[in-house]
Design a protein around this motif. Structure first.
Motif, mmCIF file in Angstrom:
data_model
loop_
_atom_site.group_PDB
_atom_site.id
_atom_site.type_symbol
_atom_site.label_atom_id
_atom_site.label_comp_id
_atom_site.label_asym_id
_atom_site.label_seq_id
_atom_site.Cartn_x
_atom_site.Cartn_y
_atom_site.Cartn_z
ATOM 1 N N ASN A 162 0.803 -1.226 0.000
ATOM 2 C CA ASN A 162 0.000 0.000 0.000
ATOM 3 C C ASN A 162 0.839 1.280 0.000
ATOM 4 N N ARG A 163 2.166 1.178 -0.065
ATOM 5 C CA ARG A 163 3.009 2.375 -0.068
ATOM 6 C C ARG A 163 4.027 2.291 -1.196
ATOM 7 N N LEU A 164 4.206 3.393 -1.878
ATOM 8 C CA LEU A 164 5.225 3.480 -2.922
ATOM 9 C C LEU A 164 6.423 4.240 -2.372
ATOM 10 N N SER A 165 7.528 4.200 -3.072
ATOM 11 C CA SER A 165 8.693 4.976 -2.675
ATOM 12 C C SER A 165 8.328 6.452 -2.681
ATOM 13 N N GLN A 166 8.933 7.203 -1.749
ATOM 14 C CA GLN A 166 8.581 8.611 -1.581
ATOM 15 C C GLN A 166 9.804 9.504 -1.714
ATOM 16 N N HIS A 167 9.626 10.632 -2.402
ATOM 17 C CA HIS A 167 10.674 11.650 -2.496
ATOM 18 C C HIS A 167 10.688 12.376 -1.150
ATOM 19 N N VAL A 168 11.829 12.362 -0.432
ATOM 20 C CA VAL A 168 11.848 12.925 0.915
ATOM 21 C C VAL A 168 12.781 14.126 1.088
ATOM 22 N N ALA A 169 13.722 14.355 0.175
ATOM 23 C CA ALA A 169 14.634 15.487 0.337
ATOM 24 C C ALA A 169 15.302 15.839 -0.986
ATOM 25 N N GLY A 170 15.709 17.099 -1.070
ATOM 26 C CA GLY A 170 16.461 17.556 -2.230
ATOM 27 C C GLY A 170 15.584 17.925 -3.413
ATOM 28 N N PRO A 171 16.212 18.384 -4.484
ATOM 29 C CA PRO A 171 15.463 18.726 -5.689
ATOM 30 C C PRO A 171 14.913 17.470 -6.337
ATOM 31 N N PHE A 172 13.906 17.635 -7.150
ATOM 32 C CA PHE A 172 13.290 16.495 -7.835
ATOM 33 C C PHE A 172 13.883 16.393 -9.227
ATOM 34 N N PHE A 173 14.684 15.358 -9.477
ATOM 35 C CA PHE A 173 15.317 15.167 -10.783
ATOM 36 C C PHE A 173 14.325 14.440 -11.689
ATOM 37 N N ASP A 174 13.568 15.199 -12.447
ATOM 38 C CA ASP A 174 12.484 14.605 -13.232
ATOM 39 C C ASP A 174 12.870 14.272 -14.666
ATOM 40 N N ASP A 175 14.150 14.284 -15.006
ATOM 41 C CA ASP A 175 14.538 13.990 -16.389
ATOM 42 C C ASP A 175 14.454 12.504 -16.709
ATOM 43 N N ALA A 176 14.160 11.680 -15.721
ATOM 44 C CA ALA A 176 14.015 10.250 -15.975
ATOM 45 C C ALA A 176 12.707 9.953 -16.712
ATOM 46 N N VAL A 177 11.819 10.941 -16.744
ATOM 47 C CA VAL A 177 10.538 10.772 -17.428
ATOM 48 C C VAL A 177 10.674 11.318 -18.847
ATOM 49 N N PRO A 178 10.457 10.489 -19.868
ATOM 50 C CA PRO A 178 10.597 10.956 -21.253
ATOM 51 C C PRO A 178 9.710 12.170 -21.539
ATOM 52 N N GLY A 179 10.291 13.158 -22.206
ATOM 53 C CA GLY A 179 9.533 14.348 -22.584
ATOM 54 C C GLY A 179 9.593 15.470 -21.569
ATOM 55 N N TRP A 180 10.105 15.212 -20.377
ATOM 56 C CA TRP A 180 10.212 16.252 -19.358
ATOM 57 C C TRP A 180 11.529 17.000 -19.536
ATOM 58 N N VAL A 181 11.577 18.207 -19.016
ATOM 59 C CA VAL A 181 12.797 19.011 -19.083
ATOM 60 C C VAL A 181 13.839 18.379 -18.154
ATOM 61 N N PRO A 182 15.097 18.236 -18.585
ATOM 62 C CA PRO A 182 16.134 17.644 -17.731
ATOM 63 C C PRO A 182 16.340 18.438 -16.445
#
Length: 91
Positions: free
Chosen positions: A61-81
């Protein structure tokens, strides 16, 4: 001890992930920084930038959670690095 993934920015571009067990996100960054980290020739870990920290959860019932620091969202195709943030910024 909880499981964390610490994502360090690397130069000239990219992310280096270190898996650690620690008491909290701050301790996770300390433990990850103390490890002997190696990268491919021509790349270096940017220790002067803030890492991204994820709490790894394996429960149904729980997924991994972002807990600190900036969010590096470039792992998602089409998002800005990601743009690494220097340590000590309030942004």
């Amino acid at each position: 001890m909880k499981k964390y993934a610490v994502n360090w920015p690397i130069r000239p571009f990219g992310i280096y992930t270190v898996l650690v067990r620690a008491a909290n996100p701050t301790d996770a960054v300390r433990v990850a920084a103390e490890r002997e980290l190696s990268t491919i020739d021509g790349f270096s870990i940017a220790f002067d930038y803030e890492p991204e920290v994820w709490r790894l959860c394996r429960l149904r019932n729980r997924l991994s959670q972002h807990v600190a620091g900036p969010f590096f969202d470039d792992a998602v195709p089409g998002w800005v690095p990601f743009t690494p943030m220097p340590l000590g910024t309030d942004a």
